[in-house]
Design an enzyme around this catalytic site. Structure first.
Site, short mmCIF file in Angstrom:
data_model
loop_
_atom_site.label_atom_id
_atom_site.label_comp_id
_atom_site.label_asym_id
_atom_site.label_seq_id
_atom_site.Cartn_x
_atom_site.Cartn_y
_atom_site.Cartn_z
N CYS A 1 66.62 -42.46 0.02
CA CYS A 1 65.19 -42.62 -0.27
C CYS A 1 64.96 -43.76 -1.25
O CYS A 1 63.97 -44.47 -1.16
CB CYS A 1 64.60 -41.32 -0.79
SG CYS A 1 65.46 -40.59 -2.17
N GLU B 1 59.28 -47.93 5.61
CA GLU B 1 60.64 -47.47 5.32
C GLU B 1 61.46 -47.50 6.61
O GLU B 1 61.09 -46.88 7.60
CB GLU B 1 60.59 -46.04 4.77
CG GLU B 1 61.97 -45.51 4.43
CD GLU B 1 61.92 -44.15 3.77
OE1 GLU B 1 61.41 -43.20 4.37
OE2 GLU B 1 62.41 -44.04 2.62
N GLU C 1 59.16 -35.20 -2.42
CA GLU C 1 60.00 -36.38 -2.70
C GLU C 1 60.10 -37.12 -1.37
O GLU C 1 60.79 -36.67 -0.47
CB GLU C 1 61.36 -35.89 -3.21
CG GLU C 1 61.93 -36.75 -4.28
CD GLU C 1 62.83 -37.82 -3.72
OE1 GLU C 1 62.28 -38.88 -3.34
OE2 GLU C 1 64.03 -37.59 -3.67
N LYS D 1 65.62 -24.30 3.89
CA LYS D 1 65.61 -24.73 5.30
C LYS D 1 66.27 -26.11 5.37
O LYS D 1 65.65 -27.12 5.08
CB LYS D 1 64.16 -24.79 5.80
CG LYS D 1 63.99 -24.51 7.28
CD LYS D 1 64.68 -25.51 8.19
CE LYS D 1 63.92 -26.81 8.31
NZ LYS D 1 64.69 -27.85 9.05
P1 NAI Z 1 61.58 -35.32 8.46
O1 NAI Z 1 60.62 -35.50 7.34
O2 NAI Z 1 61.05 -34.92 9.78
O3 NAI Z 1 62.71 -34.24 8.05
C1 NAI Z 1 62.97 -33.75 6.76
C2 NAI Z 1 62.97 -32.23 6.76
O4 NAI Z 1 61.68 -31.75 7.10
C3 NAI Z 1 63.93 -31.59 7.77
O5 NAI Z 1 64.50 -30.43 7.21
C4 NAI Z 1 63.01 -31.21 8.90
O6 NAI Z 1 63.50 -30.15 9.67
C5 NAI Z 1 61.77 -30.80 8.15
N1 NAI Z 1 60.52 -30.82 8.91
C6 NAI Z 1 60.18 -31.65 9.93
N2 NAI Z 1 58.96 -31.36 10.38
C7 NAI Z 1 58.50 -30.32 9.66
C8 NAI Z 1 57.29 -29.56 9.65
N3 NAI Z 1 56.30 -29.82 10.49
N4 NAI Z 1 57.16 -28.56 8.75
C9 NAI Z 1 58.14 -28.30 7.88
N5 NAI Z 1 59.30 -28.96 7.83
C10 NAI Z 1 59.48 -29.97 8.71
O7 NAI Z 1 62.40 -36.67 8.60
P2 NAI Z 1 63.15 -37.21 9.92
O8 NAI Z 1 62.24 -37.12 11.09
O9 NAI Z 1 64.45 -36.55 10.01
O10 NAI Z 1 63.37 -38.74 9.53
C11 NAI Z 1 62.36 -39.70 9.80
C12 NAI Z 1 62.19 -40.65 8.66
O11 NAI Z 1 61.83 -39.95 7.49
C13 NAI Z 1 63.42 -41.44 8.27
O12 NAI Z 1 63.62 -42.54 9.07
C14 NAI Z 1 63.06 -41.82 6.86
O13 NAI Z 1 62.22 -42.93 6.85
C15 NAI Z 1 62.31 -40.63 6.34
N6 NAI Z 1 63.17 -39.73 5.55
C16 NAI Z 1 63.14 -39.83 4.18
C17 NAI Z 1 63.99 -39.06 3.42
C18 NAI Z 1 64.00 -39.13 1.94
O14 NAI Z 1 65.03 -38.89 1.32
N7 NAI Z 1 62.90 -39.42 1.28
C19 NAI Z 1 64.97 -38.15 4.03
C20 NAI Z 1 64.89 -38.08 5.48
C21 NAI Z 1 64.03 -38.86 6.17
#
Ligand code: NAI
Ligand code: MG
Length: 497
Positions: A302, A399, A268, A193
């Site tokens: 990250c 972050e 992660e 996904k």
């Molecule tokens: P997010 O955690 O919402 O998105 C990451 C993935 O999770 C996407 O594929 C999204 O569709 C999915 N997702 C979201 N809600 C979900 C749920 N309830 N159940 C299953 N999958 C779900 O991150 P977002 O909102 O795009 O970014 C917000 C913050 O998250 C960023 O500002 C950053 O701080 C952090 N982040 C950290 C990352 C890393 O590499 N550790 C990568 C992306 C975001």
């Protein structure tokens, strides 16, 4: 200056993307979402919709999980050498289509083309080739046991089953492949996904998987929103494991949602990684590395080095050096010539990062350089250095995930207090140390609570090196032996002789 890619390929790609929405890849076939809905895909350099992707939902996820379930016994029983061969074939295909994929990634995410090419295509092919090697090398052990009598005791490793892989938007292609590769090596089948912001390279991956000749259902790709498609995958009772990269908040929600069938979960998550520069460091190397450590991929990394600790005797020199680099950095569209830093991925991310900058200012930090949105189209932000920051501030704790560095100084404190400051967040993903004193470096490396320690520019992600977080940066490790073993169950078998 000539662009490092073909304008013809770019024109054809844009035309393709504009002409039709990308599809789901389920059970070896391409289809629209059951609902018929699509996601508008925005070019972050212009703010304009330039493509559409299928918006898969619960029904599509269910179909994909069933396809993965059906393919699992076949794939698990496929000879490891045959699994490896298919993985190597996929790596070759990715390389052959590398330019198109890198262009797509750059348009979709905004990252500079060269980054999409080296980190994305290079990283993805390395992941497949490295993990293909593991397919034939996953082993159990034999044990000596202390029971009366004579026994043969051993452990076996078996594939965990159907894996739900949920990836974010910051390095969409390589992260997708980095989850699929060890899962395939272990004999698992996958439902991927991708993030709703960046679905396009995953759709391309589906085409190459089909071309490589994997059995139908081994890898399924369902683009869609997190709260619908993502949540349905995490909820699904026939999914055995979730491998997630993304925000700590969603990671915690995944843990809660996985209790239904007690899925295995690896996470992660976020970071707030420290860069520590001592007075004796090679500053000619440390300064540009610290700058790229936070401005690379516009800080949407990250493991970004978002907190800088510098010895007071070189603090001005280091901060001025990073500020000069920030001020001279060429910010532009990923495909524009000479771009060093692209836009943020979305309006939402830009707003989020801008909010943090103003929070920092209201907490008493000074915007040393940058801090402003670049006027015009697209989600461009100036590379930013906040000075006068201190441990209790929100900008130092949370972050930001943008090109924003918090600079702090340390005196002749002992290593314990430097380590205490460096460890003073809920995260523990990565860290960087710059000093010529080996003893200082290694003592500090032992005291830092982080999954990765880079000394004097130690390299970034390599498929052989375990990657993951202490504390709230995650559960488990990706990459290396541990990364493959995370896709297995361990079984004890004893035989009375
Ligand atoms: P997010 O955690 O919402 O998105 C990451 C993935 O999770 C996407 O594929 C999204 O569709 C999915 N997702 C979201 N809600 C979900 C749920 N309830 N159940 C299953 N999958 C779900 O991150 P977002 O909102 O795009 O970014 C917000 C913050 O998250 C960023 O500002 C950053 O701080 C952090 N982040 C950290 C990352 C890393 O590499 N550790 C990568 C992306 C975001
Ligand atoms: Mg979110």
């Amino acid at each position: 200056m000539n662009a490092p890619f073909s304008q013809d390929i770019l024109a054809a790609l844009k035309q393709d993307l504009a002409a039709k929405a990308t599809q789901l890849f389920i059970g070896g076939e391409f289809s629209a979402a059951a609902s018929g809905e699509t996601i508008e895909v925005i070019d972050p350099a212009t703010g304009q919709v330039f493509a559409h992707a299928a918006a898969g939902g619960a029904e599509d996820i269910d179909r994909a999980v069933k396809a993965a379930r059906a393919a699992f016994p076949v794939w698990a029983a496929t000879m490891p050498s045959v699994r490896a061969k298919l993985m190597l074939k996929l790596a070759d295909l990715i390389e052959q289509h590398g330019e198109t994929i890198a262009l797509t990634e750059s348009l979709d995410n905004g990252m500079p083309f060269m980054m999409a090419k080296f980190a994305g295509i290079g990283g993805a092919t390395e992941q497949l080739r490295y993990n293909a090697g593991w397919a034939t090398k996953i082993t159990g052990e034999t044990m000596q046991i202390s029971w009366p009598g004579e026994y043969q005791a051993m452990s076996l490793r078996e594939p965990v089953g159907v894996v739900g892989a949920i990836v974010p938007w910051n390095f969409p292609f390589v992260m997708a492949v980095a989850k699929i590769a060890p899962a395939l090596a272990a004999g698992c089948t996958v439902v991927l996904k991708p993030a709703e912001q960046t679905p396009l390279t995953a759709a391309k991956l589906g085409e190459l998987i089909a071309e490589a000749g994997f059995p139908a259902g081994v890898i399924n790709i369902v683009t869609g929103y997190g709260t619908t498609a993502g949540a349905a995958l995490v909820d699904h009772p026939q999914v055995d494991k979730i491998s997630f990269t993304g925000s700590t908040g969603v990671g915690k929600g995944i843990v809660r949602a996985s209790v239904g069938n007690l899925k295995r979960v690896t996470l992660e998550l976020g970071g707030k990684s420290p860069t520590m520069i001592f007075a004796d460091a090679d500053l000619d190397k440390a300064i540009p590395a610290a700058a790229m450590g936070i401005f690379g991929n516009a800080g949407q990394v990250c493991a970004a080095g978002s907190r800088l600790f510098v010895h007071q005797s070189v603090y001005e020199q280091v901060v001025d050096g990073i500020a000069a680099r920030a001020a001279s950095m060429k910010v532009g569209a990923g495909l524009a010539p000479g771009t060093e830093m692209g836009p943020l991925v979305s309006q939402k991310q830009l707003d989020r990062v801008m909010d943090y900058i103003s929070t920092g200012a209201s907490e008493g930090a000074t915007v040393g350089v940058g801090g402003k949105r670049i006027e015009g189209d697209g989600y461009f932000l100036q590379p930013t250095v906040l000075t006068g920051t201190a441990s209790g501030m929100k900008v130092v704790q949370e972050e930001i995930f943008g090109p924003v560095l918090c600079a702090m100084r340390f005196g002749d404190d002992d290593l314990e207090s430097i380590a205490t400051s460096a460890n003073a967040t809920e995260y523990g993903l990565s860290s960087s140390i710059w000093t010529r004193d080996l003893s200082t470096a290694l003592k500090l490396a032992r005291r830092i609570k982080a999954g990765t320690v880079r000394i004097n520019g130690g390299m970034g992600v390599d498929p052989a090196m375990p990657l993951g977080g202490y504390k709230q940066s995650g559960w488990g490790r990706e990459n290396g032996r541990s990364g493959v073993e995370a896709y297995t169950e361990l079984k004890s078998v004893t035989i009375g002789l």
